[in-house]
Design an enzyme around this catalytic site. Structure first.
Site, PDB file in Angstrom:
ATOM      1  N   PRO A 127       0.856  -1.191   0.000  1.00  0.00           N
ATOM      2  CG  PRO A 127       0.044  -1.013   2.187  1.00  0.00           C
ATOM      3  CD  PRO A 127       0.818  -1.914   1.279  1.00  0.00           C
ATOM      4  CG  LEU A 128       3.497   2.434  -2.107  1.00  0.00           C
ATOM      5  CD1 LEU A 128       4.113   2.277  -3.487  1.00  0.00           C
ATOM      6  CD2 LEU A 128       4.550   2.891  -1.109  1.00  0.00           C
ATOM      7  CB  SER A 129      -0.161   7.445   1.259  1.00  0.00           C
ATOM      8  OG  SER A 129      -1.131   8.449   1.394  1.00  0.00           O
ATOM      9  CD  GLN A 133      -1.727   0.020   5.173  1.00  0.00           C
ATOM     10  OE1 GLN A 133      -1.616   1.141   4.723  1.00  0.00           O
ATOM     11  NE2 GLN A 133      -0.668  -0.727   5.494  1.00  0.00           N
ATOM     12  CB  CYS A 135       2.295   5.401   8.285  1.00  0.00           C
ATOM     13  SG  CYS A 135       2.442   6.998   7.461  1.00  0.00           S
ATOM     14  CE  LYS A 156       4.207  -2.143   4.138  1.00  0.00           C
ATOM     15  NZ  LYS A 156       5.050  -1.030   4.582  1.00  0.00           N
ATOM     16  CG  ASN A 204       7.990  -3.165   2.898  1.00  0.00           C
ATOM     17  OD1 ASN A 204       7.661  -2.205   3.577  1.00  0.00           O
ATOM     18  ND2 ASN A 204       8.040  -3.108   1.591  1.00  0.00           N
ATOM     19  N   GLY A 205      11.223  -3.410   2.294  1.00  0.00           N
ATOM     20  CA  GLY A 205      12.339  -2.465   2.417  1.00  0.00           C
ATOM     21  C   GLY A 205      13.473  -2.815   1.482  1.00  0.00           C
ATOM     22  CG  ASP A 206      16.668  -0.906   1.025  1.00  0.00           C
ATOM     23  OD1 ASP A 206      15.986   0.116   0.825  1.00  0.00           O
ATOM     24  OD2 ASP A 206      17.653  -0.922   1.771  1.00  0.00           O
TER      25      ASP A 206
END
Length: 332
Positions: A29-31, A83, A113, A152, A213-215
């Site tokens: 999910p990306l705002s 989400q 977040c 998350k 998650n991340g990179d």
């Protein structure tokens, strides 16, 4: 390029409670990004991957008379998760019921977040400092719905407060059926390297699936992360900005052992044109304003890309954007 052990481990579907997903690669999910239009583009290349809506405020949902567009899901786009974020268990339970009615296969609760306007209200990563509240949220939402509840989060608030091991166990005990760990602290934001070793430690202490998650910016980084952490899957975030192919590329490699050829700059700009047109059709002038950042993300890796990016961030109409990109394509 990846071990037989990893291949065997990832060959079965991802089980999230009683729900199965035939892919170990998820779109984060990306705002301001993962709306219906963006998800459709990602879905084109990753037909079986789990998609997530932008995060939805349970408080706003409580006061709104009708469902916000941010929550709109297409009946054909399963598997899909909605989400939610908030700090009040009762509001989140009510919001989760509405999300299930909209078609969510799972409900994800944002506890990661790092943005101030979210954390100041007790949501997002501030819940890492309120584990009892986080537990109460998961328990209430689990009670209120019949779909799997996932979380998350991040590894901690800052380097002095890396609390993920205790926090993750609490989420599992409260009834969460999967946890996604962004391997940075809240203080890091999106800076520095993701510390994947913490994901490995979380995996060692939990029974539910752990998603890394991340990179995750490439097939290579996804495989390296899965090998290093033992995670049950990877979630792609910023690597998909201007590159809706990434989830599908990783998914294809994990399933076949073969790499897909990357899209050419021309193919990426053609996709950007389609993205712009679809956002305008879906959201009108607001869609054009939102499309500016997307178009700039697509415009990379060719002579004149920087100049084009500057021009695309100023477009006022669909035709203006298409003309700019067509000119760039002609010059290639």
């Amino acid at each position: 390029m990846f071990s037989a052990t990893l291949k065997t481990r990832l060959s079965s579907p991802l089980k999230i409670g009683n729900f199965e997903v035939n892919s170990r690669v998820l779109q984060s999910p990306l705002s301001g990004v993962t709306d219906l239009v963006f998800r459709r583009l990602v879905r084109r290349y990753a037909s079986e991957s789990m998609m997530y809506t932008e995060m939805v405020s349970a408080t706003e949902l409580h006061h709104l008379k009708q469902m916000p567009k941010i929550m709109e899901v297409d009946s054909n786009e399963r598997p899909i998760s909605i989400q939610l974020f908030d700090c009040r268990p009762d509001f989140l339970a009510e919001a989760a019921q509405k999300a299930v009615a909209e078609g969510a296969d799972t409900i994800d609760i944002n506890m990661g977040c790092p943005v101030n306007k979210i954390t100041k209200k007790g949501g997002g990563s501030s819940l890492l400092r309120q584990p009892e509240v986080a537990e109460a949220i998961v328990r209430e939402v689990v009670k209120a719905t019949d779909v799997p509840i996932t979380v998350k989060t991040r590894i901690g608030w800052d380097d002095e407060e890396i609390t993920i091991l205790d926090f993750a166990k609490r989420m599992q005990d409260a009834g969460a059926q999967m946890i996604t760990v962004h391997a940075r602290t809240r203080a890091q934001g999106y800076n520095g390297n993701a510390r994947w070793e913490w994901i490995g430690r979380v995996k060692e202490v939990l029974l539910i699936p752990v998603i890394a998650n991340g990179d995750i910016f490439s097939v290579e980084s996804a495989v390296q992360c899965l090998e290093q952490t033992g995670a049950d899957g990877v979630m792609c975030s910023r690597g998909t900005l201007g590159y809706p192919y990434l989830v599908g590329e990783i998914d294809y490699f994990l399933k076949t052992g073969a790499k897909l050829p990357p899209p050419t700059p021309i193919q990426r700009l053609e996709c950007a044109k389609e993205h712009l047109q679809a956002l305008w059709e879906y959201k009108g002038d607001r869609g054009i304003r939102q499309a500016r950042k997307h178009m700039a993300w697509y415009a990379k890796g060719f002579v004149g890309a920087a100049e084009l990016r500057g021009q695309l961030t100023l477009v006022e109409t669909v035709q203006q954007g298409i003309d700019l990109m067509d000119r760039a394509i002609e010059q290639m």
